[in-house]
Design a protein around this motif. Structure first.
Motif, PDB file in Angstrom:
ATOM      1  N   LEU A  98      28.633  38.541  41.188  1.00  0.00           N
ATOM      2  CA  LEU A  98      28.916  39.386  40.026  1.00  0.00           C
ATOM      3  C   LEU A  98      29.998  40.435  40.287  1.00  0.00           C
ATOM      4  CD1 LEU A  98      28.216  40.036  37.110  1.00  0.00           C
ATOM      5  CD2 LEU A  98      26.433  41.576  37.944  1.00  0.00           C
ATOM      6  N   ALA A  99      29.771  41.319  41.263  1.00  0.00           N
ATOM      7  CA  ALA A  99      30.725  42.401  41.519  1.00  0.00           C
ATOM      8  C   ALA A  99      32.100  41.883  41.956  1.00  0.00           C
ATOM      9  CB  ALA A  99      30.158  43.367  42.558  1.00  0.00           C
ATOM     10  N   PRO A 100      32.187  40.906  42.893  1.00  0.00           N
ATOM     11  CA  PRO A 100      33.512  40.401  43.263  1.00  0.00           C
ATOM     12  C   PRO A 100      34.265  39.767  42.099  1.00  0.00           C
ATOM     13  CG  PRO A 100      31.900  39.778  44.909  1.00  0.00           C
ATOM     14  CD  PRO A 100      31.133  40.355  43.761  1.00  0.00           C
ATOM     15  N   THR A 101      33.535  39.064  41.219  1.00  0.00           N
ATOM     16  CA  THR A 101      34.210  38.450  40.071  1.00  0.00           C
ATOM     17  C   THR A 101      34.839  39.519  39.185  1.00  0.00           C
ATOM     18  OG1 THR A 101      32.659  36.590  40.096  1.00  0.00           O
ATOM     19  CG2 THR A 101      33.882  36.974  38.051  1.00  0.00           C
ATOM     20  N   ILE A 102      34.093  40.586  38.912  1.00  0.00           N
ATOM     21  CA  ILE A 102      34.621  41.674  38.086  1.00  0.00           C
ATOM     22  C   ILE A 102      35.813  42.329  38.773  1.00  0.00           C
ATOM     23  CG2 ILE A 102      34.096  43.957  37.138  1.00  0.00           C
ATOM     24  CD1 ILE A 102      31.188  42.933  36.789  1.00  0.00           C
ATOM     25  N   LEU A 103      35.701  42.593  40.076  1.00  0.00           N
ATOM     26  CA  LEU A 103      36.792  43.229  40.808  1.00  0.00           C
ATOM     27  C   LEU A 103      38.047  42.369  40.843  1.00  0.00           C
ATOM     28  CD1 LEU A 103      35.091  44.924  43.877  1.00  0.00           C
ATOM     29  CD2 LEU A 103      36.357  46.029  42.058  1.00  0.00           C
ATOM     30  N   VAL A 104      37.856  41.066  41.076  1.00  0.00           N
ATOM     31  CA  VAL A 104      39.015  40.173  41.139  1.00  0.00           C
ATOM     32  C   VAL A 104      39.724  40.106  39.786  1.00  0.00           C
ATOM     33  CG1 VAL A 104      39.688  37.742  41.368  1.00  0.00           C
ATOM     34  CG2 VAL A 104      38.213  38.787  43.079  1.00  0.00           C
ATOM     35  N   LEU A 105      38.979  40.062  38.706  1.00  0.00           N
ATOM     36  CA  LEU A 105      39.595  40.048  37.376  1.00  0.00           C
ATOM     37  C   LEU A 105      40.373  41.337  37.115  1.00  0.00           C
ATOM     38  CD1 LEU A 105      36.720  38.427  35.275  1.00  0.00           C
ATOM     39  CD2 LEU A 105      38.904  37.385  35.931  1.00  0.00           C
ATOM     40  N   LEU A 106      39.797  42.471  37.504  1.00  0.00           N
ATOM     41  CA  LEU A 106      40.483  43.751  37.318  1.00  0.00           C
ATOM     42  C   LEU A 106      41.735  43.832  38.181  1.00  0.00           C
ATOM     43  CD1 LEU A 106      37.420  46.199  37.224  1.00  0.00           C
ATOM     44  CD2 LEU A 106      38.857  45.487  35.294  1.00  0.00           C
ATOM     45  N   LEU A 107      41.630  43.394  39.443  1.00  0.00           N
ATOM     46  CA  LEU A 107      42.788  43.418  40.331  1.00  0.00           C
ATOM     47  C   LEU A 107      43.878  42.465  39.865  1.00  0.00           C
ATOM     48  CD1 LEU A 107      41.065  43.581  43.835  1.00  0.00           C
ATOM     49  CD2 LEU A 107      42.569  45.307  42.832  1.00  0.00           C
ATOM     50  N   ALA A 108      43.473  41.290  39.383  1.00  0.00           N
ATOM     51  CA  ALA A 108      44.464  40.331  38.897  1.00  0.00           C
ATOM     52  C   ALA A 108      45.256  40.916  37.731  1.00  0.00           C
ATOM     53  CB  ALA A 108      43.776  39.038  38.471  1.00  0.00           C
ATOM     54  N   ALA A 109      44.566  41.629  36.854  1.00  0.00           N
ATOM     55  CA  ALA A 109      45.260  42.253  35.730  1.00  0.00           C
ATOM     56  C   ALA A 109      46.149  43.395  36.199  1.00  0.00           C
ATOM     57  CB  ALA A 109      44.238  42.773  34.723  1.00  0.00           C
ATOM     58  N   ALA A 110      45.689  44.135  37.219  1.00  0.00           N
ATOM     59  CA  ALA A 110      46.432  45.315  37.662  1.00  0.00           C
ATOM     60  C   ALA A 110      47.686  44.963  38.457  1.00  0.00           C
ATOM     61  CB  ALA A 110      45.523  46.200  38.504  1.00  0.00           C
ATOM     62  N   VAL A 111      47.635  43.875  39.245  1.00  0.00           N
ATOM     63  CA  VAL A 111      48.763  43.558  40.129  1.00  0.00           C
ATOM     64  C   VAL A 111      49.494  42.282  39.718  1.00  0.00           C
ATOM     65  CG1 VAL A 111      47.662  44.712  42.079  1.00  0.00           C
ATOM     66  CG2 VAL A 111      47.330  42.261  41.786  1.00  0.00           C
ATOM     67  N   ALA A 112      49.392  41.930  38.459  1.00  0.00           N
ATOM     68  CA  ALA A 112      50.015  40.685  37.995  1.00  0.00           C
ATOM     69  C   ALA A 112      51.502  40.631  38.329  1.00  0.00           C
ATOM     70  CB  ALA A 112      49.799  40.524  36.502  1.00  0.00           C
ATOM     71  N   GLY A 113      52.214  41.728  38.193  1.00  0.00           N
ATOM     72  CA  GLY A 113      53.645  41.719  38.461  1.00  0.00           C
ATOM     73  C   GLY A 113      54.005  42.089  39.885  1.00  0.00           C
ATOM     74  N   PHE A 114      53.020  42.427  40.699  1.00  0.00           N
ATOM     75  CA  PHE A 114      53.265  42.915  42.053  1.00  0.00           C
ATOM     76  C   PHE A 114      52.949  41.864  43.114  1.00  0.00           C
ATOM     77  CE2 PHE A 114      51.384  45.158  45.784  1.00  0.00           C
ATOM     78  CZ  PHE A 114      52.538  45.766  46.248  1.00  0.00           C
ATOM     79  N   ALA A 115      52.121  40.869  42.763  1.00  0.00           N
ATOM     80  CA  ALA A 115      51.596  39.935  43.758  1.00  0.00           C
ATOM     81  C   ALA A 115      52.667  39.097  44.435  1.00  0.00           C
ATOM     82  CB  ALA A 115      50.561  39.017  43.113  1.00  0.00           C
ATOM     83  N   GLU A 116      53.794  38.827  43.753  1.00  0.00           N
ATOM     84  CA  GLU A 116      54.824  37.961  44.318  1.00  0.00           C
ATOM     85  C   GLU A 116      55.889  38.728  45.099  1.00  0.00           C
ATOM     86  OE1 GLU A 116      54.487  34.707  44.249  1.00  0.00           O
ATOM     87  OE2 GLU A 116      52.629  34.995  43.138  1.00  0.00           O
ATOM     88  N   THR A 117      55.766  40.032  45.196  1.00  0.00           N
ATOM     89  CA  THR A 117      56.767  40.807  45.924  1.00  0.00           C
ATOM     90  C   THR A 117      56.615  40.606  47.431  1.00  0.00           C
ATOM     91  OG1 THR A 117      55.359  42.766  46.070  1.00  0.00           O
ATOM     92  CG2 THR A 117      56.755  42.558  44.106  1.00  0.00           C
ATOM     93  N   PRO A 118      57.702  40.782  48.187  1.00  0.00           N
ATOM     94  CA  PRO A 118      57.615  40.614  49.650  1.00  0.00           C
ATOM     95  C   PRO A 118      56.583  41.535  50.297  1.00  0.00           C
ATOM     96  CG  PRO A 118      59.908  40.685  48.950  1.00  0.00           C
ATOM     97  CD  PRO A 118      59.082  41.012  47.737  1.00  0.00           C
TER      98      PRO A 118
END
Length: 200
Positions: A98-118
């Motif tokens: 439960l908690a990891p799923t919620i955290l991963v969804l929040l993080l995915a939304a927060a770093v959508a444009g940052f994840a591919e940076t070097p």
């Protein structure tokens, strides 16, 4: 109350107080398990909670490896079910997911444009190296649990080396390795146990 059979559960081991204890313990476990969940699972269940002995953990992890799905989810289901039946299994699994799923969804939304940076890629590679080190350290620690294995250290070592060569070097599919070495190990272990009981 623990549902461990009397002959497999060490009297010094503890049991979860209730299903809520299972839920929150697996939630805390899951929140610590970035990249190297095996290390956290072993430490929490064996060393901190003492719900399993080292030998029981190795046996449960081995079963979890050959079942479909993530290993840690399989362990959570087995352990929860062992103590509290189906409700316990569901409580442990819910705590784990439960908690990891919620955290991963929040993080995915927060770093959508940052994840591919070097910078982000470098951070993930560095964390991957740390996770690999943690898993290797726990692997070495778990080898010590094989001291009391009925097959003996030599047979366990040979099977471990064969598995490593087959998967790590020859890149054989895990399913084929399990279907080949698994039955061989099971037959040999049953033979060794039978001999031990006969000698006793």
């Amino acid at each position: 109350m623990s549902r461990f059979p009397a002959d497999t559960h060490d009297v010094n081991m503890h049991a979860p107080r209730n299903k809520a204890d299972l839920f929150f313990s697996f939630t805390w476990l899951a929140l610590q398990g970035f990249g190297g969940v095996l290390t956290v699972v072993q430490r929490v269940l064996v060393e901190e909670k003492k719900w399993l002995t080292q030998e029981q953990f190795v046996e449960d992890w081995a079963v979890a490896q050959i079942l479909p799905g993530p290993n840690v989810v399989n362990v959570a289901l087995m352990l929860g079910g062992r103590f509290f039946g189906l409700p316990g299994a569901l409580s442990a699994m819910a705590g784990l997911l439960l908690a990891p799923t919620i955290l991963v969804l929040l993080l995915a939304a927060a770093v959508a444009g940052f994840a591919e940076t070097p910078v982000a890629q470098g951070m993930l590679r560095g964390l991957g190296a740390v996770a690999a080190g943690l898993i290797a350290a726990v692997g070495i620690k778990l080898v010590m649990a094989l001291t009391n294995n009925p097959m003996g250290r030599l047979a366990c070592g040979a099977l471990g080396i064969l598995s490593f060569v087959a998967i790590g070097l020859l890149r054989l599919p895990l399913a084929w390795v399990l279907l080949t070495l698994g039955p061989m190990a099971s037959v040999w272990a049953a033979h060794c146990i039978k001999q031990q009981r006969g000698d006793a």
